[in-house]
Design a protein around this motif. Structure first.
Motif, mmCIF file in Angstrom:
data_model
loop_
_atom_site.group_PDB
_atom_site.id
_atom_site.type_symbol
_atom_site.label_atom_id
_atom_site.label_comp_id
_atom_site.label_asym_id
_atom_site.label_seq_id
_atom_site.Cartn_x
_atom_site.Cartn_y
_atom_site.Cartn_z
ATOM 1 N N GLY A 57 23.825 8.282 1.468
ATOM 2 C CA GLY A 57 23.185 7.130 2.081
ATOM 3 C C GLY A 57 21.678 7.192 2.116
ATOM 4 N N ARG A 58 21.085 8.349 1.760
ATOM 5 C CA ARG A 58 19.624 8.451 1.802
ATOM 6 C C ARG A 58 19.011 7.811 0.555
ATOM 7 N N VAL A 59 17.808 7.300 0.736
ATOM 8 C CA VAL A 59 17.104 6.651 -0.374
ATOM 9 C C VAL A 59 16.433 7.712 -1.237
ATOM 10 N N ARG A 60 16.778 7.733 -2.488
ATOM 11 C CA ARG A 60 16.146 8.675 -3.416
ATOM 12 C C ARG A 60 14.810 8.139 -3.911
ATOM 13 N N THR A 61 14.811 6.899 -4.393
ATOM 14 C CA THR A 61 13.573 6.295 -4.876
ATOM 15 C C THR A 61 13.514 4.829 -4.467
ATOM 16 N N VAL A 62 12.292 4.320 -4.410
ATOM 17 C CA VAL A 62 12.041 2.907 -4.167
ATOM 18 C C VAL A 62 11.200 2.387 -5.321
ATOM 19 N N THR A 63 11.680 1.343 -5.970
ATOM 20 C CA THR A 63 10.921 0.708 -7.049
ATOM 21 C C THR A 63 10.332 -0.592 -6.523
ATOM 22 N N ALA A 64 9.031 -0.672 -6.556
ATOM 23 C CA ALA A 64 8.326 -1.867 -6.098
ATOM 24 C C ALA A 64 7.979 -2.729 -7.300
ATOM 25 N N GLN B 88 5.381 -2.581 -12.108
ATOM 26 C CA GLN B 88 6.302 -1.873 -11.238
ATOM 27 C C GLN B 88 5.790 -0.481 -10.924
ATOM 28 N N LYS B 89 6.243 0.079 -9.772
ATOM 29 C CA LYS B 89 5.904 1.446 -9.395
ATOM 30 C C LYS B 89 7.098 2.030 -8.659
ATOM 31 N N THR B 90 7.513 3.246 -9.042
ATOM 32 C CA THR B 90 8.625 3.926 -8.388
ATOM 33 C C THR B 90 8.103 5.136 -7.639
ATOM 34 N N VAL B 91 8.470 5.244 -6.359
ATOM 35 C CA VAL B 91 8.061 6.368 -5.517
ATOM 36 C C VAL B 91 9.312 6.919 -4.841
ATOM 37 N N SER B 92 9.208 8.140 -4.343
ATOM 38 C CA SER B 92 10.362 8.781 -3.709
ATOM 39 C C SER B 92 10.613 8.194 -2.323
ATOM 40 N N GLY B 93 11.867 8.296 -1.884
ATOM 41 C CA GLY B 93 12.204 7.853 -0.544
ATOM 42 C C GLY B 93 11.448 8.630 0.514
ATOM 43 N N SER B 94 11.211 9.934 0.270
ATOM 44 C CA SER B 94 10.462 10.754 1.224
ATOM 45 C C SER B 94 9.029 10.271 1.359
ATOM 46 N N ASP B 95 8.420 9.870 0.246
ATOM 47 C CA ASP B 95 7.043 9.367 0.303
ATOM 48 C C ASP B 95 6.969 8.058 1.084
ATOM 49 N N VAL B 96 7.975 7.204 0.905
ATOM 50 C CA VAL B 96 7.997 5.937 1.645
ATOM 51 C C VAL B 96 8.201 6.212 3.127
ATOM 52 N N ARG B 97 9.088 7.160 3.431
ATOM 53 C CA ARG B 97 9.308 7.519 4.839
ATOM 54 C C ARG B 97 7.991 7.956 5.488
ATOM 55 N N GLN B 98 7.254 8.808 4.800
ATOM 56 C CA GLN B 98 6.002 9.309 5.354
ATOM 57 C C GLN B 98 4.970 8.197 5.478
ATOM 58 N N ALA B 99 4.859 7.366 4.451
ATOM 59 C CA ALA B 99 3.833 6.317 4.456
ATOM 60 C C ALA B 99 4.083 5.278 5.547
ATOM 61 N N LEU B 100 5.346 4.978 5.828
ATOM 62 C CA LEU B 100 5.667 3.957 6.825
ATOM 63 C C LEU B 100 5.984 4.550 8.192
ATOM 64 N N GLY B 101 6.011 5.886 8.292
ATOM 65 C CA GLY B 101 6.329 6.520 9.563
ATOM 66 C C GLY B 101 7.772 6.310 9.982
ATOM 67 N N ARG C 17 0.834 -1.210 0.000
ATOM 68 C CA ARG C 17 0.000 0.000 0.000
ATOM 69 C C ARG C 17 0.865 1.255 0.000
ATOM 70 N N ALA C 18 1.931 1.228 0.802
ATOM 71 C CA ALA C 18 2.810 2.399 0.871
ATOM 72 C C ALA C 18 3.474 2.673 -0.464
ATOM 73 N N LEU C 19 3.802 1.621 -1.195
ATOM 74 C CA LEU C 19 4.493 1.768 -2.472
ATOM 75 C C LEU C 19 3.539 1.850 -3.653
ATOM 76 N N GLN C 20 2.246 1.660 -3.390
ATOM 77 C CA GLN C 20 1.220 1.747 -4.428
ATOM 78 C C GLN C 20 1.519 0.793 -5.587
ATOM 79 N N VAL C 21 1.983 -0.402 -5.242
ATOM 80 C CA VAL C 21 2.383 -1.360 -6.264
ATOM 81 C C VAL C 21 1.160 -2.085 -6.808
ATOM 82 N N PRO C 22 1.104 -2.327 -8.112
ATOM 83 C CA PRO C 22 -0.016 -3.103 -8.666
ATOM 84 C C PRO C 22 0.159 -4.590 -8.390
ATOM 85 N N GLY C 23 -0.870 -5.208 -7.816
ATOM 86 C CA GLY C 23 -0.832 -6.634 -7.536
ATOM 87 C C GLY C 23 -0.105 -6.952 -6.251
#
Length: 544
Positions: A341-348, A354-367, A322-328
Motif C-alpha cells: 500500500g505504500r507509494v513507491r513513486t509519484v509521476t507529476a 513529466q517528473k517522477t520522484v520517490s514516495g519518500s521524497d514526496v512524504r518529506q517535501a509535504l510533511g 514544488r514538491a514534485l519538481q514538475v516543469p510548468g
C-alpha cells in the motif's frame, strides 16, 4: 400580398458533439490530465516508515494478552530470541564544541590517557580543547593528556542533563568531543521511554525493549570512537531524566535478549503506526534488497492509533508542484503503489513535461506521516460555449480517488449553494446535468477539497413566433428581460447584417417591422445584466 414559404431549422450545440468525441477511444477522458485547473487532496494511513514492529500494533497485541516474544515473532518473521553478544555501548553526546561543562552533585574523578587519576570537586567544570582543570583541590589549572575519562562518584555525571556511565572527552581541531560509555541495559533505561509511552502495558514495553536493544547492536558504527547517536539517527536517548520505572522494569525483565535471524543480529526497525499492514523493506527502501524477516504482515490492532488513518486535507497545486519538481503548471499526478500500500513513486504531469520522484521524497517535501498516502484530484472543465437559459447543460470533470462529489453554484455577486451531486465513475469521471437560469460560477466539492471555479456564461433562450404576415417578425426571450435590445439580422454572404431594431417588452415578447425578402434571418438579443447575447435558430424565407 402573397405569403412567402418559410421554414425554421434548429441549430445543434457543437459543444455537445465535442464532448461526446472526447469520451471515445481506448483511453477514458478521466485517465488523461484534466483540461481545467486541478485541486488536490491528500489522505493516508499510519505514521513512520512502516517497516518492522508497529508500536501501536504491538500495544494492541499486548492488550489482547499476547506475550512480548510472540509479538516480536509476528513483526520479525522467522526470527528467534537469543543472548546479546556485548554488554556496553558508546553514545556520542557532544560531536564538537568550543567549550564543554561537565558537572556532578558529588565529587568525581578524571583519568587521563596515561592512566593517572585526578580528583574533581562537586559542581561544574568547564574546559576547552586545552583540557585544563583544577584538580586535587589545587587552584591553579593543570593541563591533562587526552583523551580523558570522567568517572562518577556517588552522583551521576551531567552535561545538559544527567547520564549513567562515564564520559570520554577528546580534543581535535579546536573542538571538544564527548562520548558516553555506558552499559547496554542502563543505556536502554534512557531509550525505551523515549520511543514508547511509559504507561503502556508491560508486554508492549518488553517488546520495545528487545527491539531497541537489538537495533542498537545492529546499527552500531564501526571504526569510530562511538557506536550510537543520541537521537533518531540511532535511537532517542534521554539519559536519567528520561527514565521511567515501568520501562526500566521492561528492560530488566528482558535483559540481554535480542532478536536473531539464523543466529545473527536482526535489524529490528520499528515505527509508530502501520495503518493496518506493515511494509516489506524493499517496498519502502528499494535499494535495501530482500530481508526475509522484514516482510509485510497484517496489523489488526493498529486501529487503536490516532494516526491509523489521517486526512484528507487540501494541498495547493503550486505547493505540490514544488514538491514534485514538475516543469510548468501541474496538471495531474499518478502514483505507483507497492504491494503493502505504500507509494513507491509519484509521476507529476505538468504543462512542461513529466517528473517522477520517490514516495519518500514526496512524504518529506509535504510533511506527510507515511508513504501510505493517496493524492486525489478534483477538477471541473469549463464548457466550450455559453449555456442557453433553462436548457440542459452537461458539466464534466474528474474526481479521481473521491467517491462522491457535490456541484456548487454561485451567481454573479452571490454566495455558493448546492446545485447537484454525483458519484464518480471507476476512472474518476464526473458528469452532472444542470439547467442554468443565470450566469455564474460552478465548482466541485468533496469533503474539504474544492475544485477551481469555472465561469459559465448564459445566453437567453430566444425564439420566433410563427409569422402573422410578411412584414412583421415576432418572437420572445427568456428569461424576461424588459427593454433588452433586439437586432433583426439577415445573412449577406458570410456576414449577418442588421435590418431592424427593437426591444423586449414587459412580457418578454418583441416584434419588428421588416420587409422580408428571400434569405436567412435571425433575432439577436443583447440582454446585459451578466447574460451574453442570444440568438434564434435561423429563419429561412423562401420565394413566394
Amino acid at each position: 400580398m402573397a405569403f412567402r414559404r418559410i421554414t425554421l431549422t434548429a441549430v445543434l450545440a457543437a459543444s455537445l458533439a465535442s464532448l461526446a468525441a472526447l469520451a471515445l477511444g481506448s483511453e477514458s477522458a478521466a485517465s488523461r490530465p484534466p483540461q481545467g485547473p486541478a485541486s488536490f487532496l491528500v489522505s493516508g494511513r499510519g505514521w513512520g516508515h512502516g517497516v518492522g514492529l508497529s508500536q501501536w500494533g504491538a500495544y494492541g497485541y499486548a492488550r489482547q494478552g499476547v506475550p512480548f516474544n510472540q509479538i516480536l515473532a509476528h513483526y520479525y518473521q522467522g526470527t528467534t530470541l537469543g543472548p546479546a553478544p556485548l554488554s556496553r555501548v558508546r553514545v556520542l553526546l557532544v560531536p564538537g564544541q568550543a567549550r564543554v561543562t561537565v558537572s556532578s552533585e558529588a565529587p568525581f574523578r578524571v583519568r587521563d590517557s596515561l592512566g593517572a587519576t585526578f580528583e574533581l570537586t562537586a559542581g561544574p567544570h568547564q574546559f576547552g580543547p586545552g583540557l585544563r582543570f583544577r584538580v586535587n583541590g589545587r587552584q591553579q589549572q593543570q593541563q591533562l593528556t587526552g583523551p580523558l575519562t570522567f568517572l562518577p562518584g556517588t552522583a551521576p555525571l551531567r552535561l545538559d542533563r544527567a547520564y549513567r556511565g562515564q564520559f570520554v572527552a577528546s580534543a581535535s581541531g579546536g573542538q571538544v568531543r564527548v562520548v558516553n560509555h555506558i552499559g547496554l541495559e542502563p543505556y536502554l533505561f534512557g531509550v525505551v521511554p523515549g520511543e514508547m509511552p511509559f504507561y503502556w502495558v508491560p508486554e508492549a514495553l518488553k517488546a520495545q525493549a528487545v527491539a531497541a536493544r537489538t537495533y542498537a547492536l545492529a546499527v552500531r558504527k564501526s571504526g569510530s570512537d562511538f557506536d550510537l547517536y543520541p537521537d533518531v539517527r540511532s535511537q532517542v536517548y534521554g539519559g536519567i531524566s528520561g527514565e521511567r520505572v515501568s520501562t526500566s522494569a521492561a528492560v530488566q525483565a528482558t535483559a540481554g535478549q535480542v532478536v536473531l535471524y539464523r543466529g545473527r543480529i536482526a535489524t529490528t526497525y520499528f515505527f509508530s503506526t502501520s495503518g493496518g499492514r506493515t511494509a516489506t523493506v524493499n517496498d519502502v527502501w528499494p535499494g535495501s534488497g530482500r530481508i526475509p524477516y522484514l516482510v509485510s504482515v497484517e496489523d489488526p490492532y493498529d486501529s487503536l492509533s490516532p494516526h491509523h488513518a489521517w486526512g484528507p486535507f487540501s494541498v495547493q497545486s503550486q505547493r505540490l508542484a514544488r514538491a514534485l519538481q514538475v516543469p510548468g503548471r501541474l496538471l495531474d499526478v499518478r502514483l505507483a503503489i507497492g504491494p503493502s500500500g505504500r507509494v513507491r513513486t509519484v509521476t507529476a504531469i505538468g504543462t512542461g513535461g513529466q517528473k517522477t520522484v520517490s514516495g519518500s521524497d514526496v512524504r518529506q517535501a509535504l510533511g506527510l506521516r507515511s508513504t501510505w498516502f493517496r493524492i486525489s484530484l478534483l477538477a471541473l472543465t469549463a464548457p466550450s460555449a455559453p449555456a442557453t437559459f433553462n436548457t440542459p447543460l452537461t458539466l464534466t470533470g474528474v474526481a479521481r480517488g473521491l467517491a462522491a462529489v457535490t456541484l456548487e453554484f454561485r451567481p454573479l455577486g452571490g454566495s455558493w449553494r448546492a446545485s447537484g451531486s454525483a458519484r464518480a465513475a471507476e476512472d474518476g469521471a464526473v458528469s452532472i446535468v444542470v439547467r442554468p437560469r443565470e450566469p455564474g460560477d460552478y465548482r466541485l466539492i468533496s469533503r474539504s477539497a474544492r475544485s477551481e471555479a469555472v465561469r459559465v456564461a448564459v445566453a437567453p433562450y430566444v425564439r420566433f413566433y410563427s409569422l402573422p404576415d410578411s412584414t412583421t417578425l415576432r418572437g420572445y426571450a427568456r428569461p424576461v428581460l424588459p427593454n433588452a435590445a433586439v437586432a433583426i439580422q439577415r445573412l449577406e454572404g458570410a456576414t449577418w447584417r442588421n435590418v431592424a431594431q427593437t426591444t423586449v417588452e414587459e412580457n418578454g415578447d418583441f416584434q419588428a417591422q421588416v420587409a422580408l425578402i428571400p434569405g436567412d434571418y435571425r433575432a439577436r438579443v443583447l440582454p446585459g445584466r451578466g447574460f451574453v447575447p442570444g440568438v434564434t435558430p435561423v429563419l429561412r424565407v423562401g420565394p413566394a
